[in-house]
Design a protein around this motif. Sequence first.
Motif, PDB file in Angstrom:
ATOM      1  N   HIS A  92       0.845  -1.018   0.023  1.00 10.33           N
ATOM      2  CA  HIS A  92      -0.054   0.042  -0.040  1.00 10.33           C
ATOM      3  C   HIS A  92       0.905   1.151  -0.142  1.00 10.33           C
ATOM      4  O   HIS A  92       2.000   1.247   0.650  1.00 10.33           O
ATOM      5  N   ARG A  93       0.492   2.432  -0.644  1.00 11.70           N
ATOM      6  CA  ARG A  93       1.082   3.583  -0.774  1.00 11.70           C
ATOM      7  C   ARG A  93       0.424   4.683   0.192  1.00 11.70           C
ATOM      8  O   ARG A  93      -0.666   4.624   0.291  1.00 11.70           O
ATOM      9  N   TYR A  94       1.483   5.047   1.228  1.00 12.79           N
ATOM     10  CA  TYR A  94       0.956   5.910   2.279  1.00 12.79           C
ATOM     11  C   TYR A  94       1.476   7.395   1.989  1.00 12.79           C
ATOM     12  O   TYR A  94       2.516   7.729   1.366  1.00 12.79           O
ATOM     13  N   PHE A  95       0.524   8.319   2.407  1.00  8.02           N
ATOM     14  CA  PHE A  95       0.961   9.695   2.399  1.00  8.02           C
ATOM     15  C   PHE A  95       0.493  10.279   3.887  1.00  8.02           C
ATOM     16  O   PHE A  95      -0.391  10.069   4.434  1.00  8.02           O
ATOM     17  N   GLY A  96       1.625  10.973   4.507  1.00 12.74           N
ATOM     18  CA  GLY A  96       1.648  11.226   5.888  1.00 12.74           C
ATOM     19  C   GLY A  96       1.838  13.078   5.991  1.00 12.74           C
ATOM     20  O   GLY A  96       2.669  13.316   5.286  1.00 12.74           O
ATOM     21  N   VAL A  97       1.235  13.474   6.865  1.00 11.47           N
ATOM     22  CA  VAL A  97       1.402  14.751   7.333  1.00 11.47           C
ATOM     23  C   VAL A  97       1.843  14.783   8.827  1.00 11.47           C
ATOM     24  O   VAL A  97       1.291  14.162   9.705  1.00 11.47           O
ATOM     25  N   ARG A  98       3.157  15.279   9.143  1.00  5.80           N
ATOM     26  CA  ARG A  98       3.447  15.314  10.401  1.00  5.80           C
ATOM     27  C   ARG A  98       3.641  16.816  10.862  1.00  5.80           C
ATOM     28  O   ARG A  98       4.206  17.669  10.423  1.00  5.80           O
ATOM     29  N   PHE A  99       2.897  17.082  12.095  1.00  3.28           N
ATOM     30  CA  PHE A  99       2.826  18.372  12.597  1.00  3.28           C
ATOM     31  C   PHE A  99       4.189  18.498  13.446  1.00  3.28           C
ATOM     32  O   PHE A  99       4.709  17.683  13.971  1.00  3.28           O
ATOM     33  N   ALA A 100       4.423  19.857  13.575  1.00  2.00           N
ATOM     34  CA  ALA A 100       5.678  20.176  14.573  1.00  2.00           C
ATOM     35  C   ALA A 100       5.342  19.687  15.741  1.00  2.00           C
ATOM     36  O   ALA A 100       4.136  19.465  16.375  1.00  2.00           O
ATOM     37  N   PRO A 101       6.257  19.387  16.530  1.00  2.14           N
ATOM     38  CA  PRO A 101       6.240  18.983  17.993  1.00  2.14           C
ATOM     39  C   PRO A 101       5.364  19.794  18.813  1.00  2.14           C
ATOM     40  O   PRO A 101       5.364  21.062  19.010  1.00  2.14           O
ATOM     41  N   GLY A 102       4.423  19.217  19.589  1.00  2.00           N
ATOM     42  CA  GLY A 102       3.430  19.974  20.509  1.00  2.00           C
ATOM     43  C   GLY A 102       2.483  20.664  19.894  1.00  2.00           C
ATOM     44  O   GLY A 102       1.492  21.134  20.732  1.00  2.00           O
ATOM     45  N   VAL A 103       2.225  20.548  18.444  1.00  2.00           N
ATOM     46  CA  VAL A 103       1.196  21.348  17.659  1.00  2.00           C
ATOM     47  C   VAL A 103       0.088  20.358  17.437  1.00  2.00           C
ATOM     48  O   VAL A 103       0.367  19.294  16.835  1.00  2.00           O
ATOM     49  N   ILE A 104      -1.014  20.932  17.659  1.00  2.00           N
ATOM     50  CA  ILE A 104      -2.550  20.185  17.463  1.00  2.00           C
ATOM     51  C   ILE A 104      -2.990  20.854  16.366  1.00  2.00           C
ATOM     52  O   ILE A 104      -3.523  22.015  16.404  1.00  2.00           O
ATOM     53  N   PRO A 105      -3.491  20.152  15.124  1.00  2.00           N
ATOM     54  CA  PRO A 105      -4.034  20.981  14.106  1.00  2.00           C
ATOM     55  C   PRO A 105      -5.547  21.414  15.017  1.00  2.00           C
ATOM     56  O   PRO A 105      -6.253  20.543  15.499  1.00  2.00           O
ATOM     57  N   GLY A 106      -6.018  22.643  14.441  1.00  2.00           N
ATOM     58  CA  GLY A 106      -7.352  23.139  14.592  1.00  2.00           C
ATOM     59  C   GLY A 106      -8.443  22.364  14.389  1.00  2.00           C
ATOM     60  O   GLY A 106      -9.513  22.383  14.771  1.00  2.00           O
ATOM     61  N   PHE A 142       3.047  12.433  -5.322  1.00  2.00           N
ATOM     62  CA  PHE A 142       3.219  13.044  -3.946  1.00  2.00           C
ATOM     63  C   PHE A 142       3.232  14.433  -3.894  1.00  2.00           C
ATOM     64  O   PHE A 142       2.768  15.087  -2.928  1.00  2.00           O
ATOM     65  N   ALA A 143       4.015  15.190  -4.824  1.00  2.00           N
ATOM     66  CA  ALA A 143       4.025  16.608  -4.714  1.00  2.00           C
ATOM     67  C   ALA A 143       2.619  17.279  -4.816  1.00  2.00           C
ATOM     68  O   ALA A 143       2.480  18.150  -4.125  1.00  2.00           O
ATOM     69  N   ARG A 144       1.706  16.671  -5.515  1.00  2.00           N
ATOM     70  CA  ARG A 144       0.344  17.298  -5.662  1.00  2.00           C
ATOM     71  C   ARG A 144      -0.437  16.919  -4.343  1.00  2.00           C
ATOM     72  O   ARG A 144      -1.241  17.782  -3.952  1.00  2.00           O
ATOM     73  N   GLN A 145      -0.252  15.803  -3.679  1.00  2.00           N
ATOM     74  CA  GLN A 145      -0.830  15.629  -2.499  1.00  2.00           C
ATOM     75  C   GLN A 145      -0.500  16.636  -1.632  1.00  2.00           C
ATOM     76  O   GLN A 145      -1.326  17.193  -0.833  1.00  2.00           O
ATOM     77  N   VAL A 146       0.848  16.991  -1.465  1.00  2.00           N
ATOM     78  CA  VAL A 146       1.522  18.137  -0.395  1.00  2.00           C
ATOM     79  C   VAL A 146       0.699  19.451  -0.729  1.00  2.00           C
ATOM     80  O   VAL A 146       0.315  20.092  -0.025  1.00  2.00           O
ATOM     81  N   ALA A 147       0.582  19.666  -2.190  1.00  2.00           N
ATOM     82  CA  ALA A 147       0.201  21.101  -2.626  1.00  2.00           C
ATOM     83  C   ALA A 147      -1.392  21.091  -2.020  1.00  2.00           C
ATOM     84  O   ALA A 147      -1.963  21.982  -1.631  1.00  2.00           O
ATOM     85  N   LEU A 148      -2.089  19.825  -2.227  1.00  2.00           N
ATOM     86  CA  LEU A 148      -3.540  19.734  -2.100  1.00  2.00           C
ATOM     87  C   LEU A 148      -3.494  20.014  -0.555  1.00  2.00           C
ATOM     88  O   LEU A 148      -4.527  20.888  -0.062  1.00  2.00           O
ATOM     89  N   PHE A 149      -2.960  19.396   0.276  1.00  2.00           N
ATOM     90  CA  PHE A 149      -3.292  19.538   1.741  1.00  2.00           C
ATOM     91  C   PHE A 149      -2.569  20.742   2.387  1.00  2.00           C
ATOM     92  O   PHE A 149      -3.299  21.260   3.239  1.00  2.00           O
ATOM     93  N   ASP A 150      -1.432  21.272   1.796  1.00  2.00           N
ATOM     94  CA  ASP A 150      -1.280  22.658   2.220  1.00  2.00           C
ATOM     95  C   ASP A 150      -2.067  23.680   1.792  1.00  2.00           C
ATOM     96  O   ASP A 150      -2.444  24.489   2.698  1.00  2.00           O
TER      97      ASP A 150
END
Length: 277
Positions: A92-106, A142-150
């Motif tokens: 399976h292909r995975y795409f991950g978003v890792r937030f900075a240490p201690g940060v919780i997405p709103g 991958f680059a397109r996934q990044v652009a979409l999530f950004d």
Amino acid sequence: MVQSSVRCDVAKIHSKQPWFVLNSASDFSLMSSNNRAISHYYSFEASESAEVTVAIPDGCVDILFDCDESEPSAMVYGTTLEARHTRFCDSHRYFGVRFAPGVIPGLLQLAADELVEQCHNFLEVAADVSAIFEQIVSQSEFARQVALFDQFIARDSVRESSALTAQIIQEICRQKGNVRIKDLEALTGYTTRTLQTRFRNDTGMSPKLFSRLIRCQSAVYDINQQGRVVFSDLAAALGYSDQSHFLREFKKLVSTTPMDYQNRIRHSTYLGRIRYL
């Protein structure tokens, strides 16, 4: 609100999960973000030969998309507090978003303490994310996934947090986790009780626990970058009481000894597996 300074030196350690890199089928792709709340994006294909891999503590929240064509999914993972076995689906292909240490997405409808050592279905704990989910899992580049999530995350914000917590995170990261509570008292002018209460409310962890995770990540990073490390020197540099303390802590949090870890990453040409985009 958490300030941009939260994303400090430790957030530059792109490979916080080394076993993910070592157990990927081929290259492990990484890309940074202009959003200061995000440490980095990553993508990999799960190896058929790696039935189980290990997640190690990093103080971060991840959103991990399984981009399988027949049954795609997305999970939100809070940091573990010790090495923990995890399983990926073969090929399976995975795409991950890792937030900075201690940060919780709103966008997450969860309290901070509901994230630590927990995982949740992304579609069930975040509002109005079905569209971005469909876009991410149906995109193969991958680059397109990044652009979409950004683009998507730019419309949201990180979880509101006290300026005190942001200051503590910044100092802990700057000191590579080698911080005592009395140092934080001197820095901020607040009592231990206030420091601990506000930090735990904002992150789900105590400052001491968060420091422990960041210190371990710093040790992993140094071994990754230097190849050969004198462990007594590394233990002293990071403020461990002695080398034995360092060895015990490393094994508990990384699931192997520093020597074995060093040998594995050298044998597997660890840095060569990482592809920066």
